[in-house]
Scaffold this active site. Sequence first.
Site, short mmCIF file in Angstrom:
data_model
loop_
_atom_site.label_atom_id
_atom_site.label_comp_id
_atom_site.label_asym_id
_atom_site.label_seq_id
_atom_site.Cartn_x
_atom_site.Cartn_y
_atom_site.Cartn_z
N LYS A 79 0.86 -1.19 0.00
CA LYS A 79 0.00 0.00 0.00
C LYS A 79 0.90 1.23 0.00
O LYS A 79 1.93 1.25 0.69
CB LYS A 79 -0.90 -0.04 1.24
CG LYS A 79 -1.89 1.12 1.34
CD LYS A 79 -2.84 0.94 2.52
CE LYS A 79 -3.86 2.07 2.61
NZ LYS A 79 -4.82 1.88 3.72
N SER A 154 -9.79 2.08 2.61
CA SER A 154 -8.83 2.82 1.82
C SER A 154 -7.80 1.94 1.10
O SER A 154 -7.19 2.41 0.15
CB SER A 154 -8.09 3.82 2.70
OG SER A 154 -7.29 3.15 3.66
N SER A 178 -10.15 -0.42 6.73
CA SER A 178 -9.52 -0.33 5.42
C SER A 178 -8.83 -1.58 4.89
O SER A 178 -8.40 -1.60 3.74
CB SER A 178 -8.53 0.83 5.40
OG SER A 178 -9.24 2.03 5.28
N1 GLN Z 1 -13.46 4.34 5.94
C1 GLN Z 1 -12.87 4.71 7.17
C2 GLN Z 1 -12.42 6.16 7.09
O1 GLN Z 1 -12.65 6.76 6.11
C3 GLN Z 1 -11.72 3.81 7.53
C4 GLN Z 1 -10.48 4.10 6.77
C5 GLN Z 1 -9.30 3.28 7.23
O2 GLN Z 1 -9.44 2.24 7.86
N2 GLN Z 1 -8.11 3.78 6.92
O3 GLN Z 1 -11.85 6.68 7.98
#
Ligand code: GLN
EC number: 6.3.5.7
Length: 492
Positions: A79, A154, A178
């Site tokens: 990532k 994400s 995410s």
């Molecule tokens: N969708 C969640 C957010 O927008 C989680 C994102 C994540 O786990 N990095 O914060």
Amino acid sequence: MTDLHRLSIRELSEGLKTAQFSSRELTEHYLKRIAKIDPKVKSYVTVTAEQALAEADAADAALKSGNAHALAGIPLAHKDIFCTQGIKTTAGSKMLDNFISPYDATVVAKAKAAGLVTLGKVNMDEFAMGSTSENSYIGATSNPWALDHVPGGSSGGSAAAVAADLAPIATGTDTGGSIRQPASFCGLTGLKPTYGRVSRFGMIAYASSLDQGGPMARSAEDCAYLMNVIAGHDAKDSTSINKEVDDYVANLNGTAVKGLRIGIPKQYFNVAGLDADVKARVEESLKKLEDMGAILVEIDLNMTEAYVPTYYLIAPAEASSNLSRFDGVRYGYRCENPVDLMDLYKRSRSEGFGAEVQRRILIGTYALSAGYYDAYYVKAQKVRRLIQQDFLKAFENVDVIAAPSAPTTAYKIGANLSPTEMYLGDIYTLAVNLAGLPAINAPVGFDKDSLPVGLQLIGNYWSESQLLSIVHQYQQNTDWHTKRAAIAEENA
Ligand code: GLN
């Protein structure tokens, strides 16, 4: 060989050890697939072909000498939130468009030390804020199962790359879902470890008390192999925990399900917005686990309604603090021709950050400001503790807790949900991060549009081996994890 990308990590490891193919052949195979197929998926931000081939040659030499790590020569994608020395790390942001880290994240260093080959860096929502990967300034990534749909976020690039067979395994990070949600949207297995199990050193911070790296792969077994490489204490991360690391592969067993008490939270299956197909597939998977010997126990998690507001206060508060370092002075994007220092700060941040990141910085700064700190931030921290206690109480009576990973399957690209609608889609994943618990997503079927559905299993602290074993045994008795998107069937 044309089908090297169909092999599991165990098969790849054996094939390399017995010289059925070399790491160079395997790496070239993946690079060819990326060149041919990734223009349609757009999972990679950076492909590091030259470095990958050099790493492959080094792995081949180690394999010949006979003392190579089990994963030596196997490719992976990181990532784009993990710092990589000499290779761009963007975190999906214009702010870091040209950022080259002077050091490797611990996760990256550990992967290198094991002889894994870095294929490149994959796309993500800007600074890991989002659930679709559309918040990336580089542009949207497609879901391999339906190219006009999002892969989730994400860690959407990680999920899409593995689901399209453009990498056998990938790293992801999970602050509020995410790893699990994109794994769910793309039909993969993804593990969010206990907070403190995987080092956060060199992982660009979003919300430090919630962030945790982990593996994304086709199966629990593949995840276990990657966990064996990345888990462990790290003196460079003060929140990393100094506790012995399991051998996640050796611990996989075929007896995890018999007698297992699985808690089914009443509140979770009555959530407005839970898609009927998702509910049906998750219930079928639980029935399957019951047939395999598990005991389903209805439980209460009374704090469910507080998950979204609590997370969306604490995460932005921490983000506003973490992101204050991007000021246009030390590194990152700098606006052109600032008239004075204030103008430099303001315009660098307004031009460098995308809309969602700015929204969160505003919310977080507001929640932390002197007059509101007690009313919002301190209150949220208290509720966070109640959420954790809710889980600990549940674990007195059950071994794991089952839930969907997300209330729906993948959204269409450009669906343009309001921030509130988007945040509500995180209902099933946020509490795990607030409590610091481990959880896993496993694919359990498809909806009426042939999009993958995921089951989430939440474990008590340090139960990674147990979660991996349960899913491993489930996967030995089902074949959802072997299903391939049509695009993954294409040959390069
Ligand atoms: N969708 C969640 C957010 O927008 C989680 C994102 C994540 O786990 N990095 O914060």
